[in-house]
Design an enzyme around this catalytic site. Structure first.
Site, PDB file in Angstrom:
ATOM      1  N   GLY A 192      28.719  28.607 -39.563  1.00 21.64           N
ATOM      2  CA  GLY A 192      30.030  28.789 -38.960  1.00 21.64           C
ATOM      3  C   GLY A 192      30.745  27.498 -38.618  1.00 21.64           C
ATOM      4  N   ARG A 193      30.286  26.405 -39.214  1.00 18.10           N
ATOM      5  CA  ARG A 193      30.867  25.079 -38.957  1.00 18.10           C
ATOM      6  C   ARG A 193      30.702  24.625 -37.507  1.00 18.10           C
ATOM      7  NH1 ARG A 193      30.338  25.076 -43.705  1.00 18.10           N
ATOM      8  NH2 ARG A 193      31.822  24.361 -45.263  1.00 18.10           N
TER       9      ARG A 193
END
Length: 214
Positions: A192-193
């Site tokens: 999800g960065r």
């Protein structure tokens, strides 16, 4: 040929994480651990790093070099003292570098002041190099124009013949530099960065640590 949509290229990172309570007080401990894991994981060129310098015209300049030494307060690399990077370091003796281990989804960024290694240190490393690399250091006037590939090969052959059966000395214009640690940042890819970024900064001889938003 199929068009490549650059904006659509992405990867989900999920190979690890950095837990605050498990981080060492001294970042060099973590760097050594990560480097050893990169070697054990057979990362391609685990000691390759992008070295950034500042030119005399105050513009950025970056290239890949090989990390060749690690101590408790610095990392080192070697080059021709007449190369562009050496000229940059002569004008502004500071540098930053980034090491990227794609297979482990890890990155390390280092910055600090730069000093030349001693002649004895450069001599020791030069003697450890393969003979072809020693010849190459004499044959190549790094960063300067050459007429063509044949000129380089002719230079190599000339040096090879000159030192046939002899020990090859280190050229006076070739040697090492060390980047003295001021900052070390560790980056571990996460889903999800929401990547982990841990920054260590030197202050009054001590390391301060903080987590940064990705």
């Amino acid at each position: 040929m199929t068009d490549i949509k650059i904006a659509d290229i992405r990867k989900q990172y999920k190979k690890g994480g950095l837990v605050d309570d498990e981080l060492p007080e001294n970042p060099v401990e973590l760097f050594r651990k990560w480097f050893e894991e990169a070697v054990e994981s057979e990362v391609v060129e685990p000691n390759a790093m992008a070295l950034a310098t500042v030119t005399g015209a105050e513009t950025p300049n970056v290239r890949m070099v090989l990390l060749k030494g690690l101590t408790d307060n610095s990392i080192s690399f070697y080059t021709n003292y007449e190369s562009q990077k050496a000229k940059d370091l002569g004008a502004y003796p500071v540098a930053a570098c980034t090491i990227w281990w794609a297979e482990l989804e890890r990155q390390v960024r280092i910055s600090g002041k730069v000093e030349k290694l001693t002649a004895a240190q450069s001599d020791d490393y030069f003697r450890s190099r393969p003979r072809d690399s020693q010849i190459g250091a004499w044959a190549s006037s790094q960063s300067r124009p050459v007429a063509n590939r044949k000129e380089l090969e002719a230079n190599f052959k000339e040096i090879e013949e000159e030192y046939e059966g002899k020990e090859i000395p280190r050229p006076d214009d070739w040697g090492g530099y060390k980047i003295i640690f001021e900052t070390i940042e560790f980056w571990q890819g996460r889903p999800g960065r929401l990547h982990d970024r841990i920054l260590y900064q030197q202050s009054a001889g001590k390391w301060n640590r903080q987590r940064l938003a990705p």
